[in-house]
Design a protein around this motif. Structure first.
Motif, PDB file in Angstrom:
ATOM      1  N   GLY A 194      51.606  10.763 -21.064  1.00 56.04           N
ATOM      2  CA  GLY A 194      51.809   9.400 -21.561  1.00 56.04           C
ATOM      3  C   GLY A 194      53.177   9.182 -22.150  1.00 56.04           C
ATOM      4  N   ALA A 195      54.155  10.020 -21.759  1.00 55.99           N
ATOM      5  CA  ALA A 195      55.495   9.947 -22.351  1.00 55.99           C
ATOM      6  C   ALA A 195      56.430   8.991 -21.603  1.00 55.99           C
ATOM      7  N   SER A 196      55.917   8.304 -20.579  1.00 57.74           N
ATOM      8  CA  SER A 196      56.784   7.444 -19.790  1.00 57.74           C
ATOM      9  C   SER A 196      57.193   6.210 -20.587  1.00 57.74           C
ATOM     10  N   ASP A 197      58.345   5.650 -20.237  1.00 59.37           N
ATOM     11  CA  ASP A 197      58.877   4.466 -20.907  1.00 59.37           C
ATOM     12  C   ASP A 197      58.034   3.249 -20.524  1.00 59.37           C
ATOM     13  N   SER A 198      57.384   2.645 -21.504  1.00 58.64           N
ATOM     14  CA  SER A 198      56.498   1.516 -21.225  1.00 58.64           C
ATOM     15  C   SER A 198      57.271   0.276 -20.779  1.00 58.64           C
ATOM     16  N   ARG A 199      58.586   0.228 -21.044  1.00 53.96           N
ATOM     17  CA  ARG A 199      59.387  -0.932 -20.654  1.00 53.96           C
ATOM     18  C   ARG A 199      59.772  -0.892 -19.179  1.00 53.96           C
ATOM     19  N   ALA A 200      59.798   0.311 -18.613  1.00 54.80           N
ATOM     20  CA  ALA A 200      60.184   0.444 -17.207  1.00 54.80           C
ATOM     21  C   ALA A 200      59.057  -0.067 -16.302  1.00 54.80           C
ATOM     22  N   LYS A 201      59.434  -0.771 -15.240  1.00 54.55           N
ATOM     23  CA  LYS A 201      58.430  -1.286 -14.318  1.00 54.55           C
ATOM     24  C   LYS A 201      57.856  -0.145 -13.493  1.00 54.55           C
ATOM     25  N   ARG A 202      56.535  -0.035 -13.500  1.00 58.46           N
ATOM     26  CA  ARG A 202      55.872   1.025 -12.758  1.00 58.46           C
ATOM     27  C   ARG A 202      54.906   0.420 -11.749  1.00 58.46           C
ATOM     28  N   ILE A 203      54.896   0.999 -10.565  1.00 58.70           N
ATOM     29  CA  ILE A 203      53.940   0.567  -9.542  1.00 58.70           C
ATOM     30  C   ILE A 203      53.152   1.780  -9.075  1.00 58.70           C
ATOM     31  N   SER A 204      51.934   1.526  -8.643  1.00 55.81           N
ATOM     32  CA  SER A 204      51.100   2.638  -8.196  1.00 55.81           C
ATOM     33  C   SER A 204      50.358   2.253  -6.920  1.00 55.81           C
ATOM     34  N   SER A 205      49.985   3.257  -6.160  1.00 58.00           N
ATOM     35  CA  SER A 205      49.141   3.059  -4.987  1.00 58.00           C
ATOM     36  C   SER A 205      48.107   4.175  -4.969  1.00 58.00           C
ATOM     37  N   PHE A 206      47.008   3.937  -4.266  1.00 58.12           N
ATOM     38  CA  PHE A 206      45.891   4.877  -4.279  1.00 58.12           C
ATOM     39  C   PHE A 206      45.453   5.192  -2.857  1.00 58.12           C
ATOM     40  N   LEU A 207      45.021   6.419  -2.674  1.00 56.82           N
ATOM     41  CA  LEU A 207      44.493   6.851  -1.383  1.00 56.82           C
ATOM     42  C   LEU A 207      43.171   7.569  -1.643  1.00 56.82           C
ATOM     43  N   PHE A 208      42.066   6.919  -1.273  1.00 53.88           N
ATOM     44  CA  PHE A 208      40.743   7.487  -1.480  1.00 53.88           C
ATOM     45  C   PHE A 208      40.234   8.138  -0.196  1.00 53.88           C
ATOM     46  N   HIS A 209      39.563   9.276  -0.337  1.00 49.56           N
ATOM     47  CA  HIS A 209      38.945   9.910   0.823  1.00 49.56           C
ATOM     48  C   HIS A 209      37.816   9.003   1.318  1.00 49.56           C
ATOM     49  N   PRO A 210      37.601   8.920   2.639  1.00 50.39           N
ATOM     50  CA  PRO A 210      36.559   8.020   3.164  1.00 50.39           C
ATOM     51  C   PRO A 210      35.167   8.250   2.573  1.00 50.39           C
ATOM     52  N   PHE A 211      34.817   9.514   2.277  1.00 53.26           N
ATOM     53  CA  PHE A 211      33.458   9.730   1.749  1.00 53.26           C
ATOM     54  C   PHE A 211      33.371  10.801   0.668  1.00 53.26           C
ATOM     55  N   PHE A 212      34.336  11.704   0.553  1.00 49.28           N
ATOM     56  CA  PHE A 212      34.300  12.705  -0.519  1.00 49.28           C
ATOM     57  C   PHE A 212      34.737  12.078  -1.856  1.00 49.28           C
ATOM     58  N   PRO A 213      34.265  12.598  -2.985  1.00 56.10           N
ATOM     59  CA  PRO A 213      34.670  12.067  -4.302  1.00 56.10           C
ATOM     60  C   PRO A 213      36.066  12.554  -4.685  1.00 56.10           C
ATOM     61  N   LEU A 214      37.052  12.090  -3.937  1.00 56.96           N
ATOM     62  CA  LEU A 214      38.425  12.577  -4.077  1.00 56.96           C
ATOM     63  C   LEU A 214      39.401  11.427  -3.860  1.00 56.96           C
ATOM     64  N   ALA A 215      40.448  11.362  -4.698  1.00 59.29           N
ATOM     65  CA  ALA A 215      41.448  10.294  -4.546  1.00 59.29           C
ATOM     66  C   ALA A 215      42.817  10.798  -4.977  1.00 59.29           C
ATOM     67  N   LEU A 216      43.845  10.215  -4.397  1.00 57.74           N
ATOM     68  CA  LEU A 216      45.231  10.469  -4.805  1.00 57.74           C
ATOM     69  C   LEU A 216      45.774   9.194  -5.430  1.00 57.74           C
ATOM     70  N   SER A 217      46.539   9.340  -6.493  1.00 59.60           N
ATOM     71  CA  SER A 217      47.272   8.192  -7.031  1.00 59.60           C
ATOM     72  C   SER A 217      48.754   8.541  -7.016  1.00 59.60           C
ATOM     73  N   ILE A 218      49.558   7.588  -6.594  1.00 62.29           N
ATOM     74  CA  ILE A 218      51.016   7.789  -6.523  1.00 62.29           C
ATOM     75  C   ILE A 218      51.657   6.733  -7.415  1.00 62.29           C
ATOM     76  N   GLN A 219      52.337   7.176  -8.469  1.00 62.16           N
ATOM     77  CA  GLN A 219      53.004   6.239  -9.378  1.00 62.16           C
ATOM     78  C   GLN A 219      54.508   6.392  -9.258  1.00 62.16           C
ATOM     79  N   GLN A 220      55.169   5.259  -9.085  1.00 64.20           N
ATOM     80  CA  GLN A 220      56.623   5.249  -8.967  1.00 64.20           C
ATOM     81  C   GLN A 220      57.215   4.423 -10.099  1.00 64.20           C
ATOM     82  N   THR A 221      58.195   5.005 -10.779  1.00 59.75           N
ATOM     83  CA  THR A 221      58.896   4.339 -11.869  1.00 59.75           C
ATOM     84  C   THR A 221      60.387   4.364 -11.555  1.00 59.75           C
ATOM     85  N   TYR A 222      61.046   3.243 -11.821  1.00 59.98           N
ATOM     86  CA  TYR A 222      62.479   3.124 -11.515  1.00 59.98           C
ATOM     87  C   TYR A 222      63.285   4.237 -12.188  1.00 59.98           C
ATOM     88  N   MET A 223      64.095   4.934 -11.400  1.00 58.37           N
ATOM     89  CA  MET A 223      64.998   5.996 -11.864  1.00 58.37           C
ATOM     90  C   MET A 223      64.245   7.207 -12.439  1.00 58.37           C
TER      91      MET A 223
END
Length: 383
Positions: free
Chosen positions: A343-372
């Motif tokens: 939780g040490a990221s700069d809250s002022r920086a714009k952050r975007i995220s995307s998610f990739l869920f497995h079709p049926f297994f209880p598994l997911a990836l999250s990808i968060q991108q923050t400027y610089m």
């Protein structure tokens, strides 16, 4: 592909916005030096075939420029306004079976050459544009039964807007079935911009066998919206033997999703603007919705501004995303939090995220991108 034997991958060089105009290219559409599609055997990663497009523009983001249906792939060249239909053969070959754009029938070009009328420069409108204009003309003609008023009606409704119709370009295409394409036409500006809600656009159903446009709708059409609301699953064009695609939750098959859509519609300040906003998602983007049961709206509620079955980037929040039980309205079944656990990221920086869920297994990836800052990828699983 549905049989999991092959996968289709694409690579491209950098985009150039100051590309020189070449014959047949649309002015205002950027150019990419080389775009290559690879047919890969998933078992061992072997590249079996490839198809390259040079000095062209195909929108690869979220697979917008390509659509897979059974063994057919349609690839949209925005720069040259051509729909390439390829077939993936069992032998592992990519074979172009149809090319729709300047010509619609396979022998159109041969016919013109044999009659000494080979297209020179811009003396001929592209075949697909001719089909579009012919459909609009006949539709306008049939709207006015009175012979004496028909010419005035054509002047007002067709000829007055003629140049606007001529300037329309193909934005996006999807298969409805093996014979019909759902084509979106719009302005050049809207074809390469990210937000297309405000732009005027038309949707055409095109029969590849007869080369006819079967129907045409404007993006503010209440009739098309009604079809979208009641028959949304038909836009998915999932093959009948799809093992997971049939479980995608939508307002056509889920009363909870339909209630959610109608609530949004009732809150909208302008009905035409709401319709345009909904129509912006059409044509449907291939394999863009996750069939994961965690997105099933009969099981869970969640904030669709933060996460949903549709593959796209979303703004991040400081708090974890809650999945709440539908049967037990106040029970949080689980939470998912993208980004760093510290939780040490700069809250002022714009952050975007995307998610990739497995079709049926209880598994997911999250990808968060923050400027610089480096990208943070998390693996989430149920304990």
């Amino acid at each position: 592909m549905e049989g999991h034997k092959y996968g289709l991958f694409a690579t491209s060089t950098a985009q150039s916005n100051d590309s020189s105009a070449t014959e047949g290219a649309i002015h205002g559409v950027p150019s990419i030096e080389k775009i290559t599609f690879y047919l890969v055997r998933l078992e061992d990663g072997a590249i079996l075939d490839e198809k390259a497009f040079c000095n062209d523009f195909i929108n690869l983001a979220h697979s917008i420029g390509a659509y897979l249906y059974e063994d057919l792939v349609c690839i949209v060249s925005l720069r040259y306004q051509t729909i390439h239909v390829l077939q993936i053969r069992d032998s592992g070959n990519l074979v172009e079976v149809r090319r729709i754009g300047a010509f619609c029938q396979e022998d159109d070009e041969l016919y013109l050459h044999s009659h000494g009328q080979a297209a020179q420069g811009s003396s001929f409108l592209p075949g697909i544009k001719q089909r579009l204009l012919s459909f609009i003309f006949r539709k306008t003609w049939n709207e006015e039964p009175d012979q004496t008023l028909r010419v005035q009606h054509l002047k007002k409704k067709f000829y007055f807007h003629f140049q606007d119709y001529v300037d329309l370009i193909i934005w996006k295409v999807q298969f409805l079935d093996r014979h019909h394409l759902f084509i979106k036409f719009g302005s050049v500006d809207g074809g390469v911009s990210r937000s297309t809600e405000q732009n005027l656009a038309f949707f055409a159903v095109y029969n590849m066998e007869t080369t006819e446009i079967v129907s045409l709708y404007q993006n503010s059409s209440e009739e098309l919206y009604s079809l979208f609301e009641h028959f949304y699953d038909h836009f998915h064009a999932n093959p009948q033997n799809s093992s997971h695609g049939n479980f995608i939750s939508s307002h056509s098959n889920s009363v909870h999703a339909l209630d959610q859509l109608r609530t949004i519609k009732n809150k909208a300040s302008s009905s035409p603007q709401f319709v345009k906003k909904m129509m912006a998602s059409l044509p449907y983007t291939c394999q863009s919705q996750s069939p994961s049961p965690y997105f099933d709206l009969t099981l869970f509620r969640y904030d669709e501004k933060l996460i949903s079955a549709i593959d796209r980037h979303r703004n991040c929040t400081e708090h974890p995303i809650k999945f709440i039980s539908v049967r037990q309205p106040n029970v949080v079944k689980f939470k998912i939090k993208p980004g760093s656990d510290s939780g040490a990221s700069d809250s002022r920086a714009k952050r975007i995220s995307s998610f990739l869920f497995h079709p049926f297994f209880p598994l997911a990836l999250s990808i968060q991108q923050t400027y610089m800052q480096p990208t943070v990828v998390n693996v989430h699983f149920r304990r």
